[in-house]
Design a protein around this motif. Sequence first.
Motif, PDB file in Angstrom:
ATOM      1  N   TYR A  53      -1.567   1.034  -1.172  1.00 43.77           N
ATOM      2  CA  TYR A  53      -1.998   2.251  -1.958  1.00 43.77           C
ATOM      3  C   TYR A  53      -2.824   3.256  -1.219  1.00 43.77           C
ATOM      4  O   TYR A  53      -3.050   4.296  -1.570  1.00 43.77           O
ATOM      5  N   ASP A  54      -3.657   2.570  -0.190  1.00 41.00           N
ATOM      6  CA  ASP A  54      -4.337   3.417   0.706  1.00 41.00           C
ATOM      7  C   ASP A  54      -3.633   4.587   1.242  1.00 41.00           C
ATOM      8  O   ASP A  54      -4.205   5.700   1.477  1.00 41.00           O
ATOM      9  N   TRP A  55      -2.401   4.337   1.613  1.00 40.38           N
ATOM     10  CA  TRP A  55      -1.654   5.191   2.124  1.00 40.38           C
ATOM     11  C   TRP A  55      -0.826   6.167   0.995  1.00 40.38           C
ATOM     12  O   TRP A  55      -0.841   7.427   1.247  1.00 40.38           O
ATOM     13  N   LEU A  56      -0.407   5.639   0.024  1.00 40.96           N
ATOM     14  CA  LEU A  56       0.296   6.231  -0.928  1.00 40.96           C
ATOM     15  C   LEU A  56      -0.347   7.243  -2.012  1.00 40.96           C
ATOM     16  O   LEU A  56       0.209   8.461  -1.868  1.00 40.96           O
ATOM     17  N   MET A  57      -1.507   6.820  -2.347  1.00 39.57           N
ATOM     18  CA  MET A  57      -2.167   7.591  -3.330  1.00 39.57           C
ATOM     19  C   MET A  57      -2.723   9.005  -2.985  1.00 39.57           C
ATOM     20  O   MET A  57      -2.536  10.006  -3.362  1.00 39.57           O
TER      21      MET A  57
END
Length: 133
Positions: free
Chosen positions: A24-28
């Motif tokens: 999620y650190d990349w996606l959000m």
Amino acid sequence: MTTPEGFHHIEINVHNLKETRDFYDWLMPELNYCLFQEWEKGFSYKNGFAYLVFTQTDDEYKEIPFHRKRSGLNHLAFWAKSRAHIEQLRVQLKKKNISFLYEDKFPFAGGESHYALFFEDPDRLKIEIVSPR
């Protein structure tokens, strides 16, 4: 002052907090969410008034893994900026070896006028990214 509407937050227990954080650190940020809170057993991302919380599942509850077909949460759907944004995310997800759901029906797995990308997070939670018209 404007009164907030919609949901306040959603909290999801996860099997492996580090794997989930890496995912999620990349996606959000790609979806205009920014890191909001972080603590030893969790973190959250915020967009506007609403936020999404991820917390480490306690060991005594890890035996039964998440499955979206059981009662409870089925999936999370987020807005993309555009169809081009979905295409960009698709390329980036492929580079990260994230497998897609309904790839044979992309981009209209949700219907003729529903341009979307579907995939799963590390706990197999279905994620849907939807393009505005």
